[in-house]
Design a protein around this motif. Structure first.
Motif, PDB file in Angstrom:
ATOM      1  N   GLN A  82       0.833  -0.955  -0.026  1.00  0.00           N
ATOM      2  CA  GLN A  82      -0.122   0.065   0.003  1.00  0.00           C
ATOM      3  C   GLN A  82       0.826   1.245   0.114  1.00  0.00           C
ATOM      4  OE1 GLN A  82      -3.556  -0.468   2.899  1.00  0.00           O
ATOM      5  NE2 GLN A  82      -2.408  -2.277   3.462  1.00  0.00           N
ATOM      6  N   PRO A  85       2.283   2.431  -5.217  1.00  0.00           N
ATOM      7  CA  PRO A  85       1.595   1.817  -6.188  1.00  0.00           C
ATOM      8  C   PRO A  85       2.029   0.980  -7.229  1.00  0.00           C
ATOM      9  CG  PRO A  85       1.332   4.222  -6.699  1.00  0.00           C
ATOM     10  CD  PRO A  85       2.011   3.915  -5.104  1.00  0.00           C
ATOM     11  N   ASP A  86       3.575   1.207  -7.412  1.00  0.00           N
ATOM     12  CA  ASP A  86       4.237   0.395  -8.402  1.00  0.00           C
ATOM     13  C   ASP A  86       4.629  -0.875  -7.945  1.00  0.00           C
ATOM     14  OD1 ASP A  86       4.328   2.679  -9.903  1.00  0.00           O
ATOM     15  OD2 ASP A  86       6.137   3.514  -9.447  1.00  0.00           O
ATOM     16  N   LEU A 115      -5.915  -4.028  -3.542  1.00  0.00           N
ATOM     17  CA  LEU A 115      -4.473  -4.533  -4.249  1.00  0.00           C
ATOM     18  C   LEU A 115      -4.526  -5.214  -5.330  1.00  0.00           C
ATOM     19  CD1 LEU A 115      -2.460  -5.093  -0.801  1.00  0.00           C
ATOM     20  CD2 LEU A 115      -2.202  -3.178  -2.612  1.00  0.00           C
ATOM     21  N   ASN A 118      -6.088  -3.227  -8.140  1.00  0.00           N
ATOM     22  CA  ASN A 118      -5.198  -2.552  -8.885  1.00  0.00           C
ATOM     23  C   ASN A 118      -4.080  -3.546  -9.389  1.00  0.00           C
ATOM     24  OD1 ASN A 118      -6.563  -0.470  -7.924  1.00  0.00           O
ATOM     25  ND2 ASN A 118      -5.295  -0.048  -5.985  1.00  0.00           N
ATOM     26  N   GLN A 120      -1.741  -5.141  -8.229  1.00  0.00           N
ATOM     27  CA  GLN A 120      -0.653  -5.093  -7.196  1.00  0.00           C
ATOM     28  C   GLN A 120      -0.241  -6.505  -6.593  1.00  0.00           C
ATOM     29  OE1 GLN A 120      -1.474  -1.098  -5.293  1.00  0.00           O
ATOM     30  NE2 GLN A 120       0.769  -1.743  -4.945  1.00  0.00           N
TER      31      GLN A 120
END
Length: 1014
Positions: A82, A85-86, A115, A118, A120
């Motif tokens: 968190q 974001p990369d 997550l 997104n 991730q």
């Protein structure tokens, strides 16, 4: 002036100290030709048991064994993703992640959902575990994968796209097409390849390939596959940032400190990237950042990787960024790289010239059998569960067994490569799960039969109707019928394989009559035999459910079956006929025996004299000839196919290497020649048993090694019932025991092994299709994994052995079939488990307890080259699906016809692999073709299956075809309930249904014919 300088210095220091991920640029650069794109894929490899149990790994206990706590890993990763974001992370084992999810707070769950949304947090493989590929059977592999995929779909709406088999010790053909293409995976990552193959691939830049090893599907199911260039799944050299396990320096970018090392570390990293890039085609490479149980402190990892990306990207030669497996393979496909092809599998695996990982094919044979058995048991329980009403279908009564079977498919579980305490935990899980399944089965048998006896099963029309559909209140099922003991519960005896059952033994001695239910989960009718132990000198008769007398045979036990108690018990055997996916009832009477009974006949047992030159046992088509002077078998015939040939059976005792470089161990098989079983001049002891139903020859090869070869009157194959152990240790030599069947089949250097119970793959002694094999271990290097079968053939005949558990096998000489049955080893092979493979009957290792005894039954098939495949697959199906038997006490008999779950005709070349109710109105059905292309002229053909035949009493409303793990919709089938299944194909359907109307039920039941209603 001085004050100004101090302020500037303080601000600089504050800047360095307070710098977090926002200080570093972790965004990928624009792609440029000639620039190496370095995909950093952050991961942890979390074994579902190995050195510690599953629970110990999860909670982090027993840190003295291994510093690992999976719940802390997931906590830390979710928290630190968190912050930037990369950042990305890939997780694999749902057995752990689902547990974390169940314990997580609402805030943590919401964070995880975000997550995942997104991209991730991603998931690769997505099964309950990372299953083994050598000893695992395809049904269990599909089940455990489905369990994990169901969790991901229900929790996140997530569908994995990448296979992730980093740690299994070799890779199977089935993995490529079934657990790649058929799961909807776009690509697959494999961790291990033979060290010679790996070297060749590095040189030729062939670490990525289009893999298509199925003889049936070929390139139509090829999958883009990467073998890790390092032969494992570690980060680049010294770029591990788990400071509890790695001695690598962190990236120190504070120039005010003496240990500033950015230039050095970036240079080392780029050199690793350049080296790696020389093994891969194209400008994209993937670094795996993590390893076993790493990332417990994700903050340390991400802080250093943020820095690494920031500084490395100042070098124009590389573009470094956080990535995922999906991103990496998408880039590969977009790059236009032309990949080489591979059409064989990755067995056997070796990591050195004298280190073939072929021992684990057999290690812990009793555990392998237990997993094999409980996988089939789960399928039987699911079938019965469907017919017990919606309330039971929607319960989780079978969840514990499903969870246990899924865990035991892990690549350190069924392989036999875990510590003894962990192996005990696996067995305990199977046992506890089996208890729940047994309760369901016993209750199901009771309700189904009692309902039938009271006339609640509907018309006697061949239709199985769930109990809930009866017009009589369910409570009536439990009411006692006059003259019948319907309230008595069924019991099961899990030790029938060693002729042990307290219920049947006690019943026979007290002359308590019994009702027996025999359940067959196959989709084909089955003629078989039931054996149960009874007290000695019992007078007994057997009747079927129609109250017709059934012939039976009483045989004294071989003393090796139950050492110390065999004299008090005898074996009662009788033939049974069970309909497809159904059950049959039999009665065993010890008193009040009707006059029309056929009393059990006693077999004749005698010792064979050394003067007898030739002794033959024969029942039906199979005949076996033995030599009285040597005690060995010398011939076999199958009259049905007109085949007769020289054949013998013996055992090889391999001496385990110890102290001569590489040791044999749980993983590695490295023999130092063979040891004699008998002293010079000794001969085998032979005992012949002859009876009306079966005959057998008992051979004693050593006090701890016995073989009974049995032939039945209505079978076209023989059964090899072997008992091995306790393997002696007094000479301080480890021993690995193999059975060898020798014949005059002109097979040359070729033999065939199954791949996880699916395709039969051609093998050639001392040969690899992919690279030139330098023979360093002539025995171990030619052992291959067997899950179901080992076969040889020539132009006229085929000979095969069909197994009741996974093991290793080979054919080192023309006409031979050799397979390992047991191992007991003094040394560890230094591959991580840290224990010698010394199984004892007490469960302890460093003790004076006797070694573990193992008993098994192997089918031996001899047939024509044309008919051999059909007979082999038929026996394989029986071995994979043992009958379920249950017993209860009665005082009188009642007529109970055979009961079937299939209405009408079902193809003989298709199995109902899965029959699993999802809720009250839908069911998951998998149909698996049993033959590969061109295997059998009569069976390797497209089959037509009417799904309605599997749901008598129901009306199908919708049919949705699914991917293999049922997490993707492949389309609806409308206008028909008939589907086709091609050779080796598995098709998955979710079928929605409702109760059939009385008129349609009645009309369809007239077509049922053979079966009778539950």
């Amino acid at each position: 002036m001085l004050m100004t300088a101090l302020v500037v210095l303080v601000l600089a220091l504050v800047s360095v100290v307070s710098c977090d991920s926002q200080c570093y640029n972790t965004t990928p650069k624009d792609r440029e030709s000639g620039v190496i794109n370095v995909h950093l894929v952050c991961h942890t490899h979390d074994d579902v048991g190995w050195q510690k149990t599953v629970d110990q790994y999860y909670v982090g206990s027993r840190q003295d064994i291994r510093k690992a706590g999976v719940n802390y890993i997931i906590d830390s990763v979710v928290q630190n993703l968190q912050d930037n974001p990369d950042r990305k992370f890939v997780y694999v084992e749902m057995a752990f992640f689902s547990r974390w999810w169940n314990e997580a707070s609402d805030a943590k769950r919401e964070a995880a959902r975000t997550l995942v949304k997104n991209k991730q947090l991603t998931f690769a493989n997505g099964g309950w575990c990372m299953h083994d590929e050598a000893a695992a059977h395809f049904v269990g592999m599909v089940d455990q994968t489905t369990r994990g995929h169901r969790f991901l779909l229900d929790t996140f709406g997530y569908v994995p796209r990448t296979g992730w088999q980093l740690d299994p010790f070799g890779h199977s053909a089935t993995q490529a097409y079934l657990f790649g293409h058929d799961l909807g995976f776009d690509a697959m990552v494999l961790g291990r390849s033979d060290h010679a193959d790996l070297l060749k691939r590095r040189i030729e830049r062939d670490m990525e390939m289009l893999w298509s090893p199925s003889p049936t599907f070929g390139k139509s199911k090829a999958i883009l596959t990467q073998i890790r260039p390092d032969g494992n799944y570690e980060p680049p050299n010294c770029f591990c940032f788990d400071f509890n396990r790695c001695a690598c320096a962190p990236i120190q970018d504070d120039t005010s400190l003496e240990d500033y090392n950015v230039d050095e570390r970036v240079n080392d990293f780029i050199q690793e990237a350049l080296y790696y890039n020389d093994t891969i085609r194209g400008d994209d490479i993937m670094f795996l950042m993590g390893s076993d149980f790493q990332w417990e402190n994700a903050h340390v990892w991400y802080k250093n990787l943020d820095k690494l990306i920031h500084y490395a990207n100042k070098d124009p030669r590389v573009n470094v960024f956080y990535s995922s497996p999906e991103d990496y393979f998408a880039a590969k496909r977009a790059s236009g790289v032309e990949f080489p092809t591979k059409s064989d599998d990755f067995f056997p695996y070796s990591d050195d010239w004298h280190a073939y990982w072929t021992g684990y094919f057999t290690s812990r044979p009793s555990q392998k059998r237990y997993a094999f058995l409980m996988t089939s048991y789960l399928q039987s329980a699911r079938q019965i569960q469907y017919f017990m009403g919606s309330s039971l279908r929607e319960s989780d009564v079978l969840d514990e067994l499903e969870n246990a079977v899924s865990i035991v498919l892990h690549h350190d579980a069924i392989t036999g490569t875990a510590k003894q305490a962990v192996a005990d935990d696996y067995a305990k899980r199977l046992y506890k799960g089996g208890e729940g399944a047994a309760s369901l089965l016993n209750q199901g048998f009771k309700e189904i039969i009692d309902s039938k006896v009271r006339g609640r099963g509907g018309d006697d029309d061949g239709v199985i109707r769930p109990v809930e559909e009866s017009s009589v209140n369910d409570g009536d099922v439990l009411q006692r019928a006059e003259g019948l003991d319907l309230d008595n519960d069924f019991v099961q005896c899990p030790l029938l394989n060693i002729s042990t059952c307290a219920f049947t033994e006690t019943s026979s001695r007290s002359k308590q009559n019994m009702q027996i239910v025999v359940y067959n989960n196959l989709a084909q009718a089955r003629d078989d035999f039931v054996h149960l132990p009874i007290g000695k000198e019992s007078s007994v008769a057997v009747f079927d459910g129609a109250m017709n007398p059934v012939a039976s045979q009483i045989t004294g036990l071989d003393p090796s079956v139950r050492p110390g108690s065999s004299e008090d018990v005898e074996d009662l055997g009788f033939a049974v006929q069970i309909p497809p996916k159904g059950l049959a009832v039999y009665y065993v009477l010890f008193q009040n025996i009707p006059q029309n009974a056929t009393l059990a006949q006693r077999s004749k047992t005698r010792a064979v004299s050394p003067n007898e030159a030739s002794i033959k046992i024969s029942d039906g088509n199979i005949g076996l000839t033995f030599d009285g002077s040597s005690g060995l078998m010398r011939g076999m015939e199958n009259q049905k196919y007109g085949i007769q040939m020289e054949s013998s059976i013996d055992f090889l005792v391999y001496n385990s290497s110890n102290g001569q470089g590489q040791n044999s161990g749980a993983y590695i098989f490295r023999p130092e020649g063979t040891l004699p079983l008998l002293n010079r001049g000794d001969k085998l002891n032979l005992t012949v048993v002859e009876g009306p139903l079966f005959s057998e020859m008992r051979q004693t090869f050593a006090p701890w090694l016995h073989l009974s070869t049995r032939v039945y009157g209505n079978r076209d194959w023989a059964e090899l019932m072997w008992r091995v152990g306790p393997i002696p240790f007094a000479d301080n030599l480890g021993k690995e025991i193999s059975m060898r069947v020798s014949s005059s089949v002109s097979s040359g250097d070729e033999f065939y092994t199954d791949s996880n119970g699916r395709d039969m793959l051609k093998r050639v002694v001392n040969y690899r299709p992919t690279w030139y094999l330098q023979v360093s271990e002539p025995v171990a290097g030619n052992y291959y994994p067997l899950t179901a079968a080992l076969a040889i053939h020539d132009d006229k005949s085929e000979m095969a052995v069909l197994l009741d558990r996974a093991c290793g096998g080979t054919s080192l000489n023309s006409g031979d079939l050799e397979f390992m049955v047991h191992r007991r080893i003094l040394a560890d092979d230094a591959r991580g488990v840290g224990e010698a493979l010394n199984e004892t009957e007490c469960g302890c290792r460093d003790c004076h307890c006797a070694g573990l005894r193992v008993a098994g039954t192997t089918g031996l098939v001899l047939a024509s080259a044309t008919d051999g495949p059909g007979l082999r697959r038929q026996v394989q199906a029986r071995k994979e699906s043992p009958l379920v038997t249950a017993f209860r006490a009665i005082t009188s008999m009642d007529r109970v016809s055979p009961l079937s779950g299939i209405q009408g005709k079902f193809p003989d070349n298709v199995s109902v692999m899965t029959f699993h109710a999802q809720d009250a109105a839908s069911i998951l059905i998998r149909l698996a073709h049993m033959y590969q292309a061109m295997e059998s002229s009569s069976h390797s053909r497209t089959a037509k299956v009417d799904l309605q035949s599997l749901l008598p009493g129901k009306q199908i409303t919708e049919i949705h075809e699914k991917s293999l793990s049922a997490n993707q919709d492949l389309g609806s089938i409308t206008g028909t309930t008939v589907v086709s299944v091609d050779p080796m194909q598995i098709r998955t359907f979710v079928v929605k249904h409702k109760p059939a109307s009385p008129s349609s039920s009645s009309s369809s039941s007239l077509a049922g014919g053979l079966a009778a209603a539950f």
